[in-house]
Design an enzyme around this catalytic site. Structure first.
Site, PDB file in Angstrom:
ATOM      1  N   ARG A 225       0.835  -1.202   0.000  1.00  0.00           N
ATOM      2  CA  ARG A 225       0.000   0.000   0.000  1.00  0.00           C
ATOM      3  C   ARG A 225       0.868   1.251   0.000  1.00  0.00           C
ATOM      4  O   ARG A 225       0.990   1.941  -1.008  1.00  0.00           O
ATOM      5  CB  ARG A 225      -0.954  -0.024   1.204  1.00  0.00           C
ATOM      6  CG  ARG A 225      -2.166   0.902   1.052  1.00  0.00           C
ATOM      7  CD  ARG A 225      -1.905   2.345   1.427  1.00  0.00           C
ATOM      8  NE  ARG A 225      -1.508   2.533   2.810  1.00  0.00           N
ATOM      9  CZ  ARG A 225      -1.122   3.693   3.315  1.00  0.00           C
ATOM     10  NH1 ARG A 225      -1.058   4.780   2.544  1.00  0.00           N
ATOM     11  NH2 ARG A 225      -0.737   3.785   4.580  1.00  0.00           N
TER      12      ARG A 225
ATOM     13  N   GLU B   7      -3.777  10.651  10.558  1.00  0.00           N
ATOM     14  CA  GLU B   7      -2.902  11.269   9.560  1.00  0.00           C
ATOM     15  C   GLU B   7      -2.351  12.599  10.076  1.00  0.00           C
ATOM     16  O   GLU B   7      -3.078  13.398  10.657  1.00  0.00           O
ATOM     17  CB  GLU B   7      -3.677  11.497   8.258  1.00  0.00           C
ATOM     18  CG  GLU B   7      -2.803  12.022   7.123  1.00  0.00           C
ATOM     19  CD  GLU B   7      -3.587  12.294   5.852  1.00  0.00           C
ATOM     20  OE1 GLU B   7      -2.944  12.408   4.790  1.00  0.00           O
ATOM     21  OE2 GLU B   7      -4.824  12.393   5.922  1.00  0.00           O
TER      22      GLU B   7
ATOM     23  N   TYR C 121      -5.962   5.255  11.654  1.00  0.00           N
ATOM     24  CA  TYR C 121      -4.794   6.111  11.427  1.00  0.00           C
ATOM     25  C   TYR C 121      -5.125   7.542  11.848  1.00  0.00           C
ATOM     26  O   TYR C 121      -6.219   8.048  11.554  1.00  0.00           O
ATOM     27  CB  TYR C 121      -4.465   6.180   9.939  1.00  0.00           C
ATOM     28  CG  TYR C 121      -3.532   5.128   9.384  1.00  0.00           C
ATOM     29  CD1 TYR C 121      -2.199   5.085   9.763  1.00  0.00           C
ATOM     30  CD2 TYR C 121      -3.987   4.228   8.417  1.00  0.00           C
ATOM     31  CE1 TYR C 121      -1.334   4.146   9.210  1.00  0.00           C
ATOM     32  CE2 TYR C 121      -3.132   3.288   7.860  1.00  0.00           C
ATOM     33  CZ  TYR C 121      -1.807   3.254   8.264  1.00  0.00           C
ATOM     34  OH  TYR C 121      -0.952   2.332   7.714  1.00  0.00           O
TER      35      TYR C 121
ATOM     36  N   HIS D 100       4.076   4.603  12.715  1.00  0.00           N
ATOM     37  CA  HIS D 100       4.285   4.543  11.264  1.00  0.00           C
ATOM     38  C   HIS D 100       5.274   5.647  10.897  1.00  0.00           C
ATOM     39  O   HIS D 100       4.938   6.832  10.924  1.00  0.00           O
ATOM     40  CB  HIS D 100       2.929   4.756  10.573  1.00  0.00           C
ATOM     41  CG  HIS D 100       2.968   4.749   9.076  1.00  0.00           C
ATOM     42  ND1 HIS D 100       2.439   3.722   8.323  1.00  0.00           N
ATOM     43  CD2 HIS D 100       3.433   5.660   8.183  1.00  0.00           C
ATOM     44  CE1 HIS D 100       2.574   4.001   7.036  1.00  0.00           C
ATOM     45  NE2 HIS D 100       3.174   5.174   6.923  1.00  0.00           N
TER      46      HIS D 100
END
Length: 528
Positions: free
Chosen positions: A15, A145, A143, A206
């Site tokens: 991804r 972001e 997530y 991440h």
């Protein structure tokens, strides 16, 4: 930090890695990578696509989920979704997946200027997406972001979003350094704050590599309470890429007491496959998987390895399915060469070893690195030189090769101490060289042997910088062969020809050597 905590590795090569400029995996390639990640490497989870991107993306995810369903891996296959109830969830269901990684806005800046919503509106939309996913049997991770900017610039908003998510049926909260802007100190500080306030929540980290700090930041996140980290094979990802799986695995195993399930001995194999599928070349000096990282070049290092492995560290190549190599070049010493000879099962006399060492140093000046595969060619070339008296030599040459014009050679030869200059054009550079040489020999009233065969080869696995070996067969009343070795094919043929000139001198002036056989090299006089 609790000792022996189990850490989840979520690989997002398929991804986020596919967001590398110029990378687009075929559906069949995605399936092969997914199989290797889950079955060979044994990462805990994989993120395979973004919802609603394209029909090709849907086909790729369906191939993976059909296989994963047969293997009971569906809970380990994840798809990025958006706060767009019901579109992303329906797409994920059509793809056959069961886990959505819901992308929310982790900074007030993104929320205000991109979505143009208030926190209350965003939280409500998130709640609706999660509820719809739950209704359809889809598990949800979330997530945040731009979380890193949120922690820096809108701390209260970001912490309130995390607090809200802890009230929802969410399995994991995933904290991305979206722009790769955090320092290791900031990562440790932010995780200390979050884990202290929400001690029972699973947080993933991440990382992106814009400042070349992704691996250091991953380590800080883990040491300060992260339960999982995201990686990509070879560090693929947009801009400077993501945290590379191979390096993350190495630092976890060597610098922490944390447990992971990844089988590191499979890393190199998977890395090379991803390199081929992605078309993104692995830098030669990339840790763990680069071509040169387990190669010693300096002779002093090889000598130290012979004396109790003085230049070894914990990153042993065998851990990753690789082998240590000892490069040959202008910085090589006898220890490097002996290591390579040992690998090939070759033993040389002291004088021969000295000459091979000198030849490698000379060739290393022309070529960055001499490989083990080159070594038999070099040894054979040196041994043949030892068997031939050198009264004739090529002292200089200048070759031109231009489109639309015949190649030209200017040549200077030394023959028994006297110099001869000549030039010629021909159908190729070597043909031009031979024509110039014939002119010189004609002025001396001599004839050259007839060239009957010309064979060019490079070492097995050789690349564009490999040495070229040219073996030429000559007829001078007797059939014999000579060889030349050089990175340049024409020069290699010229070296073989120079040997021929010295051999015919021997045949003409030392007839007792006519029946000699020179074992250990390609030159043998054979009855004609």
């Amino acid at each position: 930090m609790k000792a022996n905590r189990k850490i989840e590795i979520m690989d997002t090569t398929l991804r986020d890695g596919e967001q590398t400029s110029g990378v687009s995996f075929l559906p069949s390639e995605k399936l092969q990578i997914a199989k290797l990640l889950l079955e060979e490497l044994k990462v805990d989870r994989i993120e395979v696509a973004s919802a609603r991107v394209s029909e090709g993306e849907l086909d790729g995810v369906q191939k993976i989920t059909q296989w994963a369903a047969q293997k009971d891996y569906l809970d380990r296959v994840e798809v990025l979704g958006f706060v767009d109830t019901p579109v992303s969830v329906d797409w994920i269901l059509e793809a056959g997946a069961k886990v959505m990684n819901l992308l929310t806005k982790g900074s007030l800046n993104h929320l205000t200027h991109q979505l143009k919503k208030t926190p209350e509106q965003h939280f409500k939309a998130i709640q609706e997406s999660i509820a719809y996913a739950q209704e359809k049997g889809v598990d949800v991770n979330v997530y945040l972001e731009d979380w890193s900017n949120g922690m820096r610039n809108s701390f209260e908003y970001t912490m309130s979003l995390i607090a809200f998510l802890t009230t929802q049926p969410v399995k994991r909260i995933m904290l991305p350094d979206t722009l790769g802007l955090l320092s290791p100190d900031e990562v440790s500080q932010f995780f200390d704050v979050i884990v202290a306030r929400f001690p029972n929540i699973h947080f993933d980290f991440h990382a992106h590599n814009d400042y070349d700090l992704s691996v250091a930041n991953v380590m800080e996140a883990l040491l300060h309470g992260a339960s999982g980290v995201h990686t990509t094979v070879n560090g693929l990802g947009e801009r400077a890429g993501n945290a590379p799986l191979e390096s993350v695995v190495a630092i976890i195993k060597d610098f922490t007491d944390l447990e992971i399930s990844v089988q590191e001995q499979k890393i190199f194999r998977v890395s090379k496959l991803v390199e081929q599928f992605s078309g993104q070349h692995i830098p030669a000096n990339k840790p763990v998987v680069g071509e040169n990282v387990f190669t010693q070049t300096a002779g002093i290092h090889a000598d130290g390895d012979n004396k109790k492995n003085l230049y070894f560290n914990d990153l042993m190549p065998e851990r990753f399915g690789r082998q240590r190599k000892y490069a040959l070049g202008k910085t090589s010493g006898k220890a490097n060469i002996l290591k390579n000879l040992e690998e090939l099962g070759i033993s040389l006399e002291k004088e021969e070893l000295a000459k091979v060492t000198q030849r490698i140093i000379e060739l290393g000046d022309k070529k960055e690195r001499v490989t083990t595969e080159d070594l038999p060619y070099i040894i054979s070339d040196v041994l043949q030189n030892n068997s031939i008296s050198k009264n004739i030599s090529i002292e200089g040459y200048h070759m031109t090769h231009s489109k639309g014009l015949k190649p030209t050679v200017q040549l200077r030869m030394r023959i028994h101490g006297k110099f001869y200059d000549e030039s010629a054009t021909g159908d190729g550079q070597y043909d031009s060289f031979m024509r110039a040489l014939k002119k010189i020999y004609k002025t001396m009233g001599r004839e050259l042997p007839k060239l009957t065969d010309y064979h060019v080869s490079i070492p097995p696995g050789g690349k564009t910088d490999a040495f070229v070996e040219t073996v030429i067969t000559w007829d001078y009343g007797k059939i014999f062969k000579t060889k030349g070795l050089d990175p340049d094919q024409t020069v290699s043929a010229m070296m073989a020809t120079e040997k021929m000139l010295n051999i015919i001198e021997t045949i003409k002036y030392n007839p007792e050597k006519e029946e000699s056989t020179y074992y250990g090299n390609q030159y043998r006089t054979v009855a004609g």
